[in-house]
Design an enzyme around this catalytic site. Structure first.
Site, PDB file in Angstrom:
ATOM      1  N   ALA A   1       0.810  -1.225   0.000  1.00  0.00           N
ATOM      2  CA  ALA A   1       0.000   0.000   0.000  1.00  0.00           C
ATOM      3  C   ALA A   1       0.841   1.272   0.000  1.00  0.00           C
ATOM      4  CB  ALA A   1      -0.933   0.005   1.204  1.00  0.00           C
TER       5      ALA A   1
ATOM      6  N   LYS B   1      -2.900  -9.969 -41.095  1.00  0.00           N
ATOM      7  CA  LYS B   1      -3.824  -9.801 -39.972  1.00  0.00           C
ATOM      8  C   LYS B   1      -5.024 -10.703 -40.168  1.00  0.00           C
ATOM      9  CE  LYS B   1      -7.434  -7.628 -39.781  1.00  0.00           C
ATOM     10  NZ  LYS B   1      -8.576  -6.730 -39.975  1.00  0.00           N
TER      11      LYS B   1
ATOM     12  N   ARG C   1       0.118  -9.693 -37.300  1.00  0.00           N
ATOM     13  CA  ARG C   1      -0.804  -9.157 -36.283  1.00  0.00           C
ATOM     14  C   ARG C   1      -1.763 -10.242 -35.782  1.00  0.00           C
ATOM     15  NH1 ARG C   1      -3.268  -4.525 -39.583  1.00  0.00           N
ATOM     16  NH2 ARG C   1      -4.638  -4.440 -37.766  1.00  0.00           N
TER      17      ARG C   1
ATOM     18  N   ASN D   1      17.768  -5.975   8.182  1.00  0.00           N
ATOM     19  CA  ASN D   1      16.442  -6.569   8.084  1.00  0.00           C
ATOM     20  C   ASN D   1      15.991  -6.550   6.621  1.00  0.00           C
ATOM     21  OD1 ASN D   1      13.763  -7.360   8.556  1.00  0.00           O
ATOM     22  ND2 ASN D   1      13.116  -5.225   8.774  1.00  0.00           N
TER      23      ASN D   1
ATOM     24  N   ALA E   1      -0.589 -10.284 -63.418  1.00  0.00           N
ATOM     25  CA  ALA E   1      -0.060  -9.146 -62.664  1.00  0.00           C
ATOM     26  C   ALA E   1      -0.866  -7.884 -62.944  1.00  0.00           C
ATOM     27  CB  ALA E   1       1.401  -8.936 -63.029  1.00  0.00           C
TER      28      ALA E   1
ATOM     29  N   ARG F   1       9.128   7.647  -4.437  1.00  0.00           N
ATOM     30  CA  ARG F   1      10.412   7.753  -5.144  1.00  0.00           C
ATOM     31  C   ARG F   1      10.371   7.203  -6.575  1.00  0.00           C
ATOM     32  NH1 ARG F   1      13.733   4.959  -0.401  1.00  0.00           N
ATOM     33  NH2 ARG F   1      11.619   4.240   0.072  1.00  0.00           N
TER      34      ARG F   1
ATOM     35  N   GLY G   1      16.817  -1.398   7.723  1.00  0.00           N
ATOM     36  CA  GLY G   1      16.804  -1.494   9.182  1.00  0.00           C
ATOM     37  C   GLY G   1      17.976  -2.339   9.666  1.00  0.00           C
TER      38      GLY G   1
ATOM     39  N   GLY H   1       2.401   3.273   7.937  1.00  0.00           N
ATOM     40  CA  GLY H   1       3.570   2.444   8.229  1.00  0.00           C
ATOM     41  C   GLY H   1       3.327   0.960   8.028  1.00  0.00           C
TER      42      GLY H   1
ATOM     43  N   TYR I   1       0.013  -6.948 -48.305  1.00  0.00           N
ATOM     44  CA  TYR I   1      -0.891  -6.896 -47.156  1.00  0.00           C
ATOM     45  C   TYR I   1      -1.951  -7.968 -47.305  1.00  0.00           C
ATOM     46  CZ  TYR I   1      -4.544  -5.611 -43.931  1.00  0.00           C
ATOM     47  OH  TYR I   1      -5.488  -5.670 -42.935  1.00  0.00           O
TER      48      TYR I   1
END
Ligand code: UD1
Ligand code: CA
Length: 459
Positions: A13, A351, A333, A170, A423, A18, A140, A79, A366
């Protein structure tokens, strides 16, 4: 050992000030998982469902993790002791309560299991994890009495110069007898530099009550690396990535430069697959054996068979068969499903398309919303025109068809088995099997025309 009586509280929590971020700290990711998920992985060695203490930005946490955790809400961040108190109702009835910091993703399941095993087998009131790393971070300090018993933990901010010289730290992982923890939490007072309820103060409370507090030393210093800043996040990421890569290499995956190979935790890769530097493999990607993944590829949540080659390409939720070649510079994709022995060449985008075995889409094409059979040749510069401005429609091409260069296939349309598209054709009507479709503007030749034009230019 049976762990049914063990509950685990993960403290998550904190504000994470920072980190300088709008995201709660524990939702930051390292090597593909959030920090708290790494901690939960370790917790799973002793419990099925850890209790997550969350605070600010909590909705994002609940949404992300659903029923992976039990939850306790800490309304105000007063705390670490206060955080554990917020979860009290959830662990009240257990025999042992483990407390873990949510911002220490390098803790290993084995280490947590050892902590709990030792606490249970020695029958102590609190077993905590300590470390004595080379460079002392702002953790600590463990204070021992003249007989060597742990009598308290002093936070860096509250420590005297002399206490700051203590090397034993700690790490912020504890296994308490639940009765001892509840007793100690009751006595906590916010009388310290930060005016917080420190969980660490439980130790002096237990010592004063002649309870048995013990410690085990961590073997691997890396495990006590906490994440408080983005610099530390990057360090943790590098350490976790090294672990992932080492595990894969020991299972038979080759990496030319593991320090520059970015593979997330849930990725699976088969034996004799070679991964080049600068490759990113993410999510639940599964790659078979004997593949080569060349530099610059990003493979996200995709499945690749055996013997396939991918070079400098992007794959998102794509599926690729065996002995297929992809790239360089292909973009596959979601919904891409490519068969065996196919060739997907440079600057090809695919895709939502199924591509049968042996089919070749070699260059500048594509393919969207399509179903292609086997052994088809798609020429250079073909466009599957799948969108009419309103709707996406499907194109089908049957086995053995030949689609000439620079063809437009205007969907919905079907090209029959073995048909041939000349083509430059724009296909708008279905082409029957074995037919030729040709649709071009008639070519006109004007002799000497260009010469005349150059003359005008020169004048
Ligand atoms: C804590 C320990 C310190 C230890 C260090 C190791 C305390 C008082 N200190 O310090 O002895 O060496 O970890 O990393 O416990 N949190 C909450 N609610 C709060 C405050 C914190 O849930 O009100 C959570 C944070 O999200 C974080 C964890 O508790 O995951 C630790 O908090 P943090 O503020 O980072 O403690 P440290 O100063 O690192
Ligand atoms: Ca911390």
């Amino acid at each position: 050992m049976e762990y049914t009586e063990v509950k685990v509280v993960i403290m998550a929590a904190g504000e994470g000030t920072r980190m300088k971020s709008s995201l709660p700290k524990v939702l930051h990711r390292a090597a593909g998982k959030t920090l708290v998920e790494w901690v939960a992985d370790a917790a799973h060695a002793v419990t099925e469902k850890p209790i997550l203490v969350y605070g600010n930005g909590g909705d994002a946490i609940l949404q992300k993790f659903g029923d992976a955790f039990e939850y306790a809400y800490q309304a105000q961040r007063l705390g670490t002791g206060h955080a554990v108190m917020a979860a009290k109702d959830k662990f009240l009835k257990s025999n042992y309560t483990v407390v873990m910091a949510g911002d220490m993703p390098l803790i290993r399941p084995e280490t947590l299991k050892r902590l709990v095993d030792e606490a249970i087998s020695t029958d102590c009131d609190c077993m905590l994890l300590t470390a004595s790393p080379e460079n002392t971070p702002a953790y600590g300090r463990i204070i021992r009495d003249k007989d060597g018993h742990i009598c308290r933990i002093v936070e860096e901010r509250d420590a005297t110069q002399e206490q700051k010289r203590i090397k034993e730290l700690n790490v912020s992982f504890y296994c308490f007898k639940t009765t001892a923890l509840l007793y100690a939490l009751e006595q906590l007072r916010p009388e310290n530099a930060q005016h917080e309820y420190y969980l660490t103060d439980c130790i002096q409370v237990l010592y004063a009550a002649r309870k048995d507090v013990r410690s085990i030393k961590i073997d691997n210093m890396q495990e006590c690396m906490g994440v408080n800043t983005r610099v530390q996040l990057a360090e943790a990421e590098a350490a976790l990535r090294a672990r992932i890569n080492e595990k894969l290499m020991l299972c038979g995956v080759s990496m030319i430069d593991p320090a520059n190979t970015y593979i997330e935790a849930d990725v699976e890769i088969g034996q004799d697959t070679l991964v080049y530097p600068g490759v990113v493999i993410e999510g639940k990607t599964k790659i078979g054996s004997g593949c080569t993944i060349f530099q610059g590829s990003r493979i996200n949540n995709s499945i690749i068979g055996d013997g396939t080659t991918v070079e400098n390409s992007v794959l998102l939720y794509a599926k690729i068969g065996n002995y297929t070649k992809v790239g360089p510079n292909a973009y596959l994709r979601p919904g891409t499903n490519i068969g065996d022995h196919c060739r997907i060449g440079d600057f090809v985008e695919i895709k939502n398309a199924i591509i049968g075995d042996g089919t070749k889409v070699s260059h500048l094409t594509y393919v969207g919303d399509a179903k292609l059979g086997e052994d088809i040749n798609i020429g250079c510069g073909v466009v599957f025109v799948n969108f009419d401005g309103k709707e996406k429609k499907i194109t089908t091409v049957e086995d053995g068809a030949f689609i000439g260069c620079n063809t437009n296939l205007i969907s919905p349309v079907n090209v029959g088995k073995g048909a041939y598209i000349a083509a430059g054709t724009t296909v708008t009507k279905d082409v029957p099997p074995d037919a030729l479709a040709i649709g071009r503007a008639k070519e006109l030749i004007k002799t000497g025309w260009a010469k005349g034009r150059y003359k005008i230019h020169r004048e």
